[in-house]
Enzyme design. Structure first.
Site, short mmCIF file in Angstrom:
data_model
loop_
_atom_site.label_atom_id
_atom_site.label_comp_id
_atom_site.label_asym_id
_atom_site.label_seq_id
_atom_site.Cartn_x
_atom_site.Cartn_y
_atom_site.Cartn_z
N THR A 1 0.85 -1.19 0.00
CA THR A 1 0.00 0.00 0.00
C THR A 1 0.88 1.24 0.00
O THR A 1 1.63 1.47 0.95
CB THR A 1 -0.93 0.03 1.22
N LYS B 1 -8.05 1.41 -3.36
CA LYS B 1 -7.69 0.83 -2.06
C LYS B 1 -7.93 1.86 -0.95
O LYS B 1 -8.47 1.54 0.12
CB LYS B 1 -6.22 0.41 -2.08
#
Length: 285
Positions: A87, A156
């Site tokens: 991420t 995300k």
């Protein structure tokens, strides 16, 4: 997370064997390899890259991602495909994609949603972005969302917005009910009746049972704060109002102050309780 994902690739991915593993802490890779079998531990990151056509990464944070690609980029990587399930912020993903493209390599951003238990059960939500041919190479495992790598990271982050808003809602509902004299059992029944499925049911269980204060964390609050920082940057950049998210992030900071960086993300319940004049934890000595 990376261990669970690599295990599933080996077991179900129809990949060439042995599967090449690399971890900056070699002992972890050795132990994982011994447990799985059909694996080979590379002595270095360049060594792992040199013998692989597809390199799948899952790293702890943005700093680790940037340092790893700094080490990869000088190597001979033409025609290799890099899939990153870490991420980062969207700008970092797009920058890495451009630098790899300049070296003749390919890139797919593939952030995932869900913790290690979902990874082990092959139930992660995968969000892929990259050029169509690259995404097609890994399509047996995912569904793509577009060609710009940063788009996957944006989704995300938006998914994290929904998660944090849900945790905040469930926490406030429980604290509100307790202040009104509603028994925890009855509030639990209401939540399970109205929202019987995850994610509400999962976060409700964590709070009702007290596991948010004493159990193994779903996500450590320190990691959640890193991710929420990316979301806040994105919201500020695009001029979006995310007030419930701002409140949830403030509550994460309170959790870290009171329970430490390894506390569970759902201990937001404790922060809401404190603001309502209740003890942080529902667990009594």
């Amino acid at each position: 997370m990376g261990m669970a994902m690599s295990e599933n690739l080996l077991r179900y991915g129809n990949v060439a064997k042995p599967l090449v593993l690399y971890n900056r802490t070699r002992e972890k890779a050795e132990a994982h390899s011994s447990r799985l079998g059909d694996c080979e531990v590379a002595n270095s990151l360049p060594a792992a890259v040199s013998v692989s056509d597809i390199i799948w990464l899952c790293l702890q944070d943005q700093t680790a991602v940037e340092e790893t690609f700094q080490e990869i980029l000088p190597a001979e990587i033409r025609s290799k495909l890099f899939v990153d399930s870490s991420t980062t912020n969207p700008e970092t993903a797009d920058s890495i994609a451009r630098r790899l493209s300049d070296r003749g390599a390919f890139f797919v951003a593939l952030p995932v949603m869900g913790g290690p238990p979902l990874a082990l059960s092959r139930s992660l939500t995968c969000i892929a972005s990259g050029d169509r041919e690259s995404v097609d190479r890994i399509r047996p495992y995912i569904e793509g969302v577009g060609e710009k790598p940063g788009a996957a990271l944006l989704l995300k982050l938006l998914g994290n917005f929904l998660i944090m808003a849900t945790i905040e809602t469930v926490a406030e509902a429980h604290a509100f009910a307790e202040k009104c004299g509603i028994d925890t059992t009855n509030m639990d029944k209401l939540l399970r009746a109205v929202f019987p499925l995850p994610p509400h049911a999962l976060y409700n269980r964590q709070m009702v049972t007290g596991e948010c204060f004493s159990g193994k964390p779903l996500v450590e609050v320190s990691k959640a704060l890193q991710l929420t920082g990316h979301v806040m940057e994105m919201a500020k950049k695009h001029g979006a109002s995310v007030k419930i998210y701002e409140i949830a992030r403030q509550h994460l900071e309170i959790v870290q102050e009171n329970a430490g960086p390894d506390a569970d993300i759902t201990a937001i319940y404790g922060a809401v309780r404190m603001e309502s004049g209740l003890p942080f934890s529902t667990i009594t000595e």
